[in-house]
Design a protein around this motif. Structure first.
Motif, PDB file in Angstrom:
ATOM      1  N   GLN A 102       0.846  -1.191   0.000  1.00 31.27           N
ATOM      2  CA  GLN A 102       0.000   0.000   0.000  1.00 31.27           C
ATOM      3  C   GLN A 102       0.888   1.249   0.000  1.00 31.27           C
ATOM      4  N   VAL A 103       0.363   2.307  -0.609  1.00 29.74           N
ATOM      5  CA  VAL A 103       1.023   3.615  -0.546  1.00 29.74           C
ATOM      6  C   VAL A 103       0.040   4.606   0.053  1.00 29.74           C
ATOM      7  N   TRP A 104       0.558   5.685   0.616  1.00 31.00           N
ATOM      8  CA  TRP A 104      -0.317   6.692   1.197  1.00 31.00           C
ATOM      9  C   TRP A 104       0.087   8.084   0.731  1.00 31.00           C
ATOM     10  N   LEU A 105      -0.892   8.958   0.720  1.00 30.73           N
ATOM     11  CA  LEU A 105      -0.724  10.353   0.308  1.00 30.73           C
ATOM     12  C   LEU A 105      -1.396  11.236   1.349  1.00 30.73           C
ATOM     13  N   GLU A 106      -0.679  12.261   1.812  1.00 29.85           N
ATOM     14  CA  GLU A 106      -1.237  13.204   2.785  1.00 29.85           C
ATOM     15  C   GLU A 106      -1.183  14.622   2.227  1.00 29.85           C
TER      16      GLU A 106
END
Length: 480
Positions: free
Chosen positions: A392-396
């Motif tokens: 998984q990757v995340w973006l904030e």
């Protein structure tokens, strides 16, 4: 100079040259003349037939006029075309096309000058010939390209004006429809207060259906002029490529321009315009503009999706950072006056996604962050990362704005919910972002503190799988 020495000098000269005496008899015909005109020295020297190399019928050349003491201005053949040489006293220049030379004809530039004896009397004339066909072809090609471009610009300008007029007419009609819709909404709201909760729910359903129909209509109407622009844009890129090729051909021919003043003027103009920079910058500008048009088309497609219009979507492997950078470029004008954008990218793999839709999510989050910042300049931080397993990757997207009131946190992803003044927001941005993230089997969460700012966090799987039912978006009282 003895005839033998002059012949040797002329034969070694790369410019086609011949010499006649006062009886118009050829005394010298160099090898360059043989190569260019196809007539040998043996055929020409001692004759008065130099005209045969150029014309089907006998007529005087510039050298003949000089020997005869005739001003070319008085000749019917040279009256409109000749000019005096700026370098050689008593010399003349001329330029003409000769269809009988070579397979498809040649453009030749003549320079004829008198030869004088020790007493200063004309003892003959010398005439040089330079093949300027390439320059002439380049000039004609450039002129044709310029004419074609002017015609194209006029045509496209007229088409754009017509499209703008249709769009203005459509906007006026939509404004009338919006005014009518607002009037009806006021009436329905009053009726809603009288009929109670059941009638209020029915009114909401009708309102959503009306706006959905309106959204589908607007999307259809916008698609038509966008289609014209997109098609014309590709054609314009092709024409610009042709124009640059023509400019390069002209530049290559520039060293062969005989007139030094003209050559210097062309060089100065090229440096003033900085053609090398334009050749690099224009394609970049065109690519950025085309990306903007593509973005508009996909925004319209998203609007049609919201209105339950079928969409064509394709899952591909894409670099999330490239999409973020591209989106930040597009919305820079919306953000640059409100906040500084700080990018903190982690090491993340490519993900299988719908890239343009994720770009839409980033755009909505960044624009919302900019709108949340007050009069004092703030900061918008965009961060990315991946989990330890690399699945998984995340973006904030974090802002230093005023934050979201706790009472509103549970509703910010609802369609049409907005805290902005009437006419300043549709309430669709976060709802569409939520729908896109869920389509990717991801999640979006928000944490906010009033007076400190808000953080939206998007979690996405690296590999796409068919979506499974998931929980509602999470909200929290403090920054992540």
């Amino acid at each position: 100079m003895p005839a033998f020495d002059l012949s040797a000098f002329l034969d070694g000269h790369p410019v086609a040259t011949f010499v006649i005496d006062t009886t118009h008899t050829i005394t010298h015909w160099n090898k360059a003349c043989e190569h260019l005109l196809g007539w040998s020295t043996a055929e020409m020297v001692g004759t008065q037939n130099h005209w045969q190399a150029f014309y089907p019928k006998q007529r005087a050349l510039l050298a003949d006029l000089i020997v005869s003491g005739v001003d070319p201005a008085a000749s019917e053949y040279y009256r409109e075309k000749h000019k005096r040489s700026a370098l050689i006293p008593g010399a003349y220049e001329d330029e003409d096309f000769f269809p009988n030379i070579g397979a498809s004809g040649h453009w030749l530039h003549f320079t004829a000058a008198p030869l004088r004896d020790a007493g200063g009397r004309v003892a003959g004339a010398i005439q040089t010939l330079r093949d300027v066909t390439e320059r002439r072809v380049a000039e004609n090609a450039l002129r044709k390209a310029h004419d074609n471009l002017e015609h194209l610009v006029e045509k496209r300008t007229a088409q754009l004006a017509e499209a703008n007029q249709r769009l203005e007419d459509d906007i006026r009609q939509r404004e009338l429809a919006d005014a009518e819709l607002r009037r009806r909404n006021i009436e329905l709201t009053a009726l809603n207060e009288q009929l109670g909760m059941t009638q209020q729910q029915l009114l909401q359903s009708e309102k959503l259906a009306s706006i959905g129909q309106l959204a589908a209509g607007v999307a259809h109407e916008i698609n038509n002029p966008i289609g014209y622009i997109f098609s014309n844009f590709g054609t314009l890129q092709s024409y610009l490529g042709s124009l640059f090729d023509a400019l390069q051909a002209y530049r290559d021919a520039e060293p062969h321009v005989a007139d030094a003043a003209v050559a210097e003027r062309l060089r100065a103009m090229r440096e003033e315009l900085d053609l090398d920079f334009l050749r690099e910058d224009i394609p970049s500008l065109m690519n950025e503009s085309k990306e903007g048009i593509v973005r508009v088309r996909h925004i319209v497609q998203d609007l049609k999706d919201f209105s339950r219009v079928d969409a064509n979507q394709e899952w591909v492997w894409a670099n999330l950072h490239q999409g973020i950078d591209s989106t930040l470029n597009i919305v820079s004008n919306e953000v640059k006056y409100k906040a500084d954008v700080v990018k903190q990218y982690g090491d993340i793999p490519d993900i299988q996604c719908l890239p343009l839709q994720l770009n839409q999510v980033v755009m909505n989050l960044v624009v919302n962050a900019a709108h949340a910042i007050g009069a004092e300049r703030g900061t918008i931080t965009v961060r990315t990362g991946a989990d330890d397993a690399g699945e998984q990757v995340w973006l904030e997207v974090r802002d230093t704005g005023g934050g979201i009131a706790p009472d509103n946190l549970s509703r910010i992803f609802d369609p049409f919910f907005t805290t902005k003044p009437i006419g300043k927001g549709t309430g669709l941005g976060l709802s569409m972002a939520y729908g896109i993230v869920r389509k990717h089997n991801g999640s979006i969460t928000v944490h906010s503190t009033v007076g400190a700012g808000t953080t939206f966090r998007v979690l996405l799987p690296v590999r796409h799988e068919e979506a499974q039912p998931g929980p509602a978006p999470e909200q929290g009282p403090g920054p992540a």
